[in-house]
Design a protein around this motif. Structure first.
Motif, PDB file in Angstrom:
ATOM      1  N   ASP A  98      47.591   6.478  35.395  1.00 30.05           N
ATOM      2  CA  ASP A  98      46.997   6.914  36.662  1.00 30.05           C
ATOM      3  C   ASP A  98      47.898   7.908  37.380  1.00 30.05           C
ATOM      4  N   ARG A  99      49.185   7.675  37.352  1.00 31.59           N
ATOM      5  CA  ARG A  99      50.117   8.587  38.017  1.00 31.59           C
ATOM      6  C   ARG A  99      50.231   9.916  37.275  1.00 31.59           C
ATOM      7  N   VAL A 100      50.147   9.878  35.952  1.00 27.99           N
ATOM      8  CA  VAL A 100      50.164  11.133  35.198  1.00 27.99           C
ATOM      9  C   VAL A 100      48.970  11.994  35.573  1.00 27.99           C
ATOM     10  N   ARG A 101      47.795  11.391  35.596  1.00 30.83           N
ATOM     11  CA  ARG A 101      46.592  12.159  35.953  1.00 30.83           C
ATOM     12  C   ARG A 101      46.696  12.695  37.385  1.00 30.83           C
ATOM     13  N   ALA A 102      47.157  11.861  38.294  1.00 28.95           N
ATOM     14  CA  ALA A 102      47.291  12.300  39.684  1.00 28.95           C
ATOM     15  C   ALA A 102      48.296  13.436  39.805  1.00 28.95           C
ATOM     16  N   LYS A 103      49.385  13.341  39.035  1.00 28.64           N
ATOM     17  CA  LYS A 103      50.403  14.394  39.065  1.00 28.64           C
ATOM     18  C   LYS A 103      49.833  15.701  38.532  1.00 28.64           C
ATOM     19  N   LEU A 104      49.068  15.648  37.463  1.00 29.09           N
ATOM     20  CA  LEU A 104      48.488  16.847  36.877  1.00 29.09           C
ATOM     21  C   LEU A 104      47.474  17.496  37.820  1.00 29.09           C
ATOM     22  N   GLU A 105      46.851  16.708  38.643  1.00 23.77           N
ATOM     23  CA  GLU A 105      45.910  17.251  39.625  1.00 23.77           C
ATOM     24  C   GLU A 105      46.628  17.808  40.846  1.00 23.77           C
ATOM     25  N   ARG A 106      47.724  17.150  41.243  1.00 25.00           N
ATOM     26  CA  ARG A 106      48.408  17.512  42.488  1.00 25.00           C
ATOM     27  C   ARG A 106      49.518  18.539  42.277  1.00 25.00           C
ATOM     28  N   GLU A 107      50.364  18.338  41.278  1.00 24.70           N
ATOM     29  CA  GLU A 107      51.561  19.159  41.083  1.00 24.70           C
ATOM     30  C   GLU A 107      51.897  19.191  39.586  1.00 24.70           C
ATOM     31  N   PRO A 108      51.117  19.931  38.808  1.00 24.07           N
ATOM     32  CA  PRO A 108      51.303  19.887  37.355  1.00 24.07           C
ATOM     33  C   PRO A 108      52.620  20.476  36.871  1.00 24.07           C
ATOM     34  N   VAL A 109      53.186  21.402  37.618  1.00 21.86           N
ATOM     35  CA  VAL A 109      54.437  22.058  37.224  1.00 21.86           C
ATOM     36  C   VAL A 109      55.444  21.943  38.366  1.00 21.86           C
ATOM     37  N   GLU A 110      56.636  21.463  38.060  1.00 23.05           N
ATOM     38  CA  GLU A 110      57.669  21.326  39.086  1.00 23.05           C
ATOM     39  C   GLU A 110      58.581  22.543  39.159  1.00 23.05           C
ATOM     40  N   ASP A 111      58.731  23.239  38.054  1.00 24.34           N
ATOM     41  CA  ASP A 111      59.643  24.389  38.021  1.00 24.34           C
ATOM     42  C   ASP A 111      59.082  25.392  37.014  1.00 24.34           C
ATOM     43  N   LEU A 112      58.832  26.608  37.441  1.00 22.27           N
ATOM     44  CA  LEU A 112      58.236  27.625  36.564  1.00 22.27           C
ATOM     45  C   LEU A 112      59.137  28.845  36.508  1.00 22.27           C
ATOM     46  N   ARG A 113      59.374  29.316  35.282  1.00 24.99           N
ATOM     47  CA  ARG A 113      60.179  30.507  35.109  1.00 24.99           C
ATOM     48  C   ARG A 113      59.344  31.586  34.417  1.00 24.99           C
ATOM     49  N   GLY A 344      50.113  21.074  26.772  1.00 23.28           N
ATOM     50  CA  GLY A 344      49.960  19.757  26.170  1.00 23.28           C
ATOM     51  C   GLY A 344      51.209  18.905  26.214  1.00 23.28           C
ATOM     52  N   HIS A 345      52.343  19.494  26.538  1.00 28.15           N
ATOM     53  CA  HIS A 345      53.576  18.726  26.643  1.00 28.15           C
ATOM     54  C   HIS A 345      53.686  17.976  27.973  1.00 28.15           C
ATOM     55  N   ILE A 346      53.058  18.480  29.007  1.00 30.27           N
ATOM     56  CA  ILE A 346      53.359  17.882  30.314  1.00 30.27           C
ATOM     57  C   ILE A 346      52.759  16.484  30.526  1.00 30.27           C
ATOM     58  N   PRO A 347      51.665  16.088  29.861  1.00 31.01           N
ATOM     59  CA  PRO A 347      51.279  14.674  29.998  1.00 31.01           C
ATOM     60  C   PRO A 347      52.358  13.721  29.509  1.00 31.01           C
ATOM     61  N   THR A 348      52.982  14.040  28.377  1.00 36.90           N
ATOM     62  CA  THR A 348      54.020  13.139  27.870  1.00 36.90           C
ATOM     63  C   THR A 348      55.347  13.315  28.598  1.00 36.90           C
ATOM     64  N   ARG A 349      55.587  14.496  29.157  1.00 37.54           N
ATOM     65  CA  ARG A 349      56.766  14.661  30.018  1.00 37.54           C
ATOM     66  C   ARG A 349      56.680  13.683  31.180  1.00 37.54           C
ATOM     67  N   TYR A 350      55.546  13.694  31.883  1.00 38.72           N
ATOM     68  CA  TYR A 350      55.416  12.821  33.043  1.00 38.72           C
ATOM     69  C   TYR A 350      55.293  11.361  32.638  1.00 38.72           C
ATOM     70  N   ALA A 351      54.652  11.083  31.501  1.00 41.07           N
ATOM     71  CA  ALA A 351      54.557   9.696  31.051  1.00 41.07           C
ATOM     72  C   ALA A 351      55.947   9.131  30.786  1.00 41.07           C
ATOM     73  N   ALA A 352      56.797   9.903  30.111  1.00 37.24           N
ATOM     74  CA  ALA A 352      58.155   9.446  29.816  1.00 37.24           C
ATOM     75  C   ALA A 352      58.961   9.256  31.090  1.00 37.24           C
ATOM     76  N   VAL A 353      58.869  10.220  31.991  1.00 31.67           N
ATOM     77  CA  VAL A 353      59.624  10.149  33.240  1.00 31.67           C
ATOM     78  C   VAL A 353      59.148   8.981  34.093  1.00 31.67           C
ATOM     79  N   PHE A 354      57.836   8.832  34.227  1.00 34.53           N
ATOM     80  CA  PHE A 354      57.299   7.760  35.065  1.00 34.53           C
ATOM     81  C   PHE A 354      57.622   6.387  34.484  1.00 34.53           C
ATOM     82  N   ALA A 355      57.497   6.239  33.157  1.00 32.69           N
ATOM     83  CA  ALA A 355      57.825   4.964  32.539  1.00 32.69           C
ATOM     84  C   ALA A 355      59.303   4.637  32.724  1.00 32.69           C
ATOM     85  N   PHE A 356      60.155   5.634  32.594  1.00 32.63           N
ATOM     86  CA  PHE A 356      61.599   5.448  32.747  1.00 32.63           C
ATOM     87  C   PHE A 356      61.938   4.878  34.120  1.00 32.63           C
TER      88      PHE A 356
END
Length: 434
Positions: A98-113, A344-356
């Motif tokens: 639920d938090r991954v989906r909410a993050k992707l809707e609210r703030e999908p990218v934290e730092d963009l170069r 496609g990487h950012i769902p698992t980025r946030y899943a790993a971070v949130f689970a941690f």
């Protein structure tokens, strides 16, 4: 001696001894303060997304979020299926999903170069000029209309002779464009790639000093990240750690050290099939970076995986498991930031971070609460551990893994309290009620 009887206190040293020692160590005290100011206390993004300068558009951030949500819809449409792919426990499955989906809707990218280096390549000067000016305009507009990532900026070409002038010009165009559009945003981040000598860092400092003078900016306003992609950036010819020299050469402007997985691996002769962020060569480089940066206020970022989650569901799941595992491995080693190469990487980025953060926050909050209240327990914690515990909780709050209300319930502490413990010299301040 009876209880309550005052002890006789006696000393042998004259007061002048302490004063003399303090005077002799004054230069060391000043040096420690200058070289090791500690963590800046600001938010550290959990990742950096690189987008080539010719691809970056006004809707890039939203597009990445939408593509990531679409990948979830297609390959893991609910919490149970996502948890099965990643091996999440039943109690984490729904909160993380639920938090991954909410993050992707609210703030999908934290730092963009916006990338003008490897992801962009050599182009005609007029084309890169226009792309740099366009990047400045789009970044400025994004901050103005509220669609920006918390951190945004460019990666210029490096300071090596063949591309040096081009990199300097691109940086000048980009920064000038931001100034003409209203000024430099607070979230501005610049990346200097392929640094091999500390003198290249010094050159970047001089370049930014000249820009600040030309535009009437406060000295030191513009910082930058140093990208570690060559063996020479880790070990100099005399056997010393080059990266430590680079941090000092930045004169307080260095904000991060970013590990370049594939350039560094290739530099050491690692074959393509084994170039990965968990290779022993990568672990060695990042360990050196971590020790060199400790206490300096410079953050260390892990690199990326080039295995993309694309194709049929079985291949996507394999790539997700790989990325999730590498991210969790990095977090355990205190590399709290990494690179993401594909939406496609950012769902698992946030899943790993949130689970941690979610799987450990109750224990961390409880330990910190016992420390704050001098309550003891089965673990004897010290101020340094309190700093680590509070830092853990703060990072979890910043990325959205945790809510302040649940942390307050578990720890009985406010965010201000956590920030107090995260600064060791203030760890003895009075704790306020939540």
């Amino acid at each position: 001696m009876g209880q309550g009887q005052q002890e006789k206190v006696a000393t042998s040293l004259a007061g002048a001894v302490s004063e003399e020692i303090s005077a002799s160590l004054a230069p060391v005290d000043a040096e420690l303060g200058r070289r090791y100011p500690g963590d800046p206390g600001t938010r550290q993004p959990v990742h950096t997304v690189y987008v080539p300068g010719d691809v970056f558009a006004a809707d890039t951030i939203r597009s990445w979020g939408d593509q990531a949500l679409a990948a979830l819809d297609e390959h893991a449409p609910d919490a149970a299926s996502f948890a099965a792919v990643l091996g999440l426990s039943d109690d984490l499955a729904a909160p993380v999903y639920d938090r991954v989906r909410a993050k992707l809707e609210r703030e999908p990218v934290e730092d963009l170069r916006v990338d003008f280096e490897d992801g962009y390549g050599p182009r005609p000067d007029t084309e890169e000029d226009e792309a740099a000016a366009r990047a400045a305009r789009l970044v400025s507009e994004a901050y103005e209309n509220g669609t920006a990532a918390p951190y945004m900026g460019i990666r210029m070409k490096c300071m090596e002779a063949p591309v040096r002038d081009r990199g300097i010009r691109t940086l000048d165009i980009f920064l000038t464009g931001l100034m003409e559009a209203g000024g430099l945003p607070d979230g501005l981040v610049l990346t200097l790639p392929k640094v091999t000598y500390a003198e290249q860092v010094t050159a970047m400092v001089r370049l930014l000093e000249e820009f600040e003078k030309a535009r009437g900016l406060e000295q030191g306003r513009i910082g930058f990240e140093i990208q570690i992609e060559t063996s020479q950036s880790i070990l100099a010819t005399d056997g010393t750690a080059t990266v430590a020299r680079m941090i000092q050469a930045a004169e307080g402007r260095a904000t991060g050290l970013h590990y370049g997985t594939f350039d560094y691996s290739a530099c050491l002769g690692v074959s393509a099939a084994y170039q990965a962020s968990d290779h022993p060569a990568a672990d060695h480089a990042k360990a050196i970076m971590q020790v060199a940066a400790a206490g300096t206020g410079v953050r260390v970022s892990d690199g990326s995986t080039n295995v993309l989650p694309v194709g049929p569901t079985t291949k996507v799941h394999d790539a997700w498991r790989l990325h999730y595992g590498l991210t969790r491995r990095a977090l355990a080693r205190a590399y709290y930031q990494g690179w993401d190469m594909h939406p496609g990487h950012i769902p698992t980025r946030y899943a790993a971070v949130f689970a941690f953060y979610r799987e450990g926050f109750e224990q961390a909050a409880g330990r910190l609460a016992r420390y704050a209240n001098h309550a003891g327990g089965d673990v004897m914690d010290e101020p340094a551990t309190a700093k680590a515990l509070s830092g853990y909780l703060l990072r979890g709050l910043d990325c959205g893994a945790l809510d302040i209300a649940e942390v307050a319930r578990a720890a009985g502490l406010t965010r201000a309290d956590l920030e107090t413990f995260a600064t060791p010299r203030r760890a003895d301040l009075t704790i306020s009620a939540p």
